[in-house]
Design a protein around this motif. Structure first.
Motif: not given
Length: 339
Positions: A308, A322, A329
């Motif tokens: 992420k 995400g 993510d």
């Protein structure tokens, strides 16, 4: 009507078929980032790709221009030294001529005791005049060379200023795209570091930018295609010890996968696990991301997404927006996009 045993058998077979069809949710192999490249984020991703690519090319031109400027500076120092020597010598010649010490044709004729001496002296005068003329012409040529080198330096500086403006504009455009996608916040702790440079620089254009490439080579991870730089990065990652499951080309959507310019490197050794990477898998992903960053300039990396977060040459690590899944993510794989 089904009897109880047959009903149980039917339910068991149905359950097995469901498992075979959909797999265990914890160990399924979802396509990484399937949602991130399409839908409402497609325009944002395209803006990010365009801005980061433009930044990389401008940075390459800037680096090339700085190197050229340094080289020209060294040449100028040599030229200036030579010009100083020539000017001193030419000054001596002029002073000698001014004081009347130069051997003239009249002196040769009057001072010669016989025709042979006169011929020898005349040849000497001619040689001296040629040498002096040659030296004076070299002074003029060297002055012109020095002036051209000064112009080249000025042009290099102007080019650098232009590239810096392009870099700044595209840095802002990339950061704006990240913010529109729900990311872009500064990230200062817990980011992968310590990667080692293990690669050689890929080919560049004469101005320092990256040559344009298409999806022209068979993808070793799918039935699709990838670009030459993506294949080089994939192979170099393998050489560096990053041999976990990888998938590159993907049809449909946007982003770099359909263009053959991105690969998803699973944190798990054999598949894309539908969960956040932890333990050894997390360490593997951290090390791979750090390696990609350390070799970004040599390979032509556009950006790296992991856990992420996204790394770009213009801004370093930023938060990444995400889709709320481990794949979207990028908790279960490292995404590397190439120029």
């Amino acid at each position: 009507m089904l009897t109880a045993p047959r009903r149980l058998l039917t339910l068991a077979v149905t359950a097995l078929l469901l498992v075979a069809t959909f797999g265990n949710p914890a160990t399924a192999e979802p396509t990484p980032g399937a949602n991130e490249d399409g839908g409402q984020n497609l325009t944002v991703r395209q803006a990010l790709d365009k801005a980061t690519a433009a930044y990389n090319d401008a940075k390459g031109r800037l680096d090339k221009s700085v190197a050229d400027q340094a080289s020209i500076g060294d040449q100028m120092a040599t030229t200036q030294t030579r010009l100083t020597e020539l000017q001193a010598s030419a000054g001596t010649i002029a002073a000698t001529a001014y004081r009347g010490r130069r051997v003239s044709l009249l002196t040769v004729m009057v001072g010669a005791e016989n025709p042979d001496d006169m011929l020898h002296n005349m040849v000497t005068v001619e040689y001296m005049l040629q040498q002096e003329d040659k030296q004076l012409r070299e002074v003029v040529a060297t002055q012109k060379q020095l002036e051209q080198q000064r112009k080249d330096i000025d042009a290099a500086v102007a080019n650098q200023q232009a590239q810096l403006k392009i870099m700044e504009a595209n840095k802002k455009a990339a950061e704006d795209a990240l913010r529109k996608a729900g990311g872009g916040a500064d990230v200062s702790s817990g980011v992968p570091t310590g990667g080692k440079v293990t690669t050689n620089p890929v080919a560049r254009n004469s101005d320092g930018s990256y040559p344009s490439e298409g999806c022209t080579i068979n993808d070793p991870t799918t039935s699709g295609c990838i670009s030459p730089r993506m294949l080089n990065a994939y192979n170099e990652a393998r050489k560096a010890g990053f041999t976990h499951y990888t998938s590159c080309h993907r049809n449909g959507g946007g982003g770099d996968h359909p263009l053959g310019k991105a690969c998803d490197f699973s944190a798990n050794a054999s598949t894309f696990v539908n969960a956040r990477a932890t333990g050894a898998d997390k360490t593997y992903g951290d090390n791979l991301a750090a390696w990609a960053i350390a070799n970004a300039k040599n390979l032509g990396v556009k950006y790296v997404i992991w856990y992420k977060r996204i790394w770009q040459p213009s801004s370093g690590w930023k938060s990444y927006g995400g889709d709320g899944t481990p794949a979207g993510d990028h908790y279960n794989h490292v995404h590397i996009s190439m120029q």
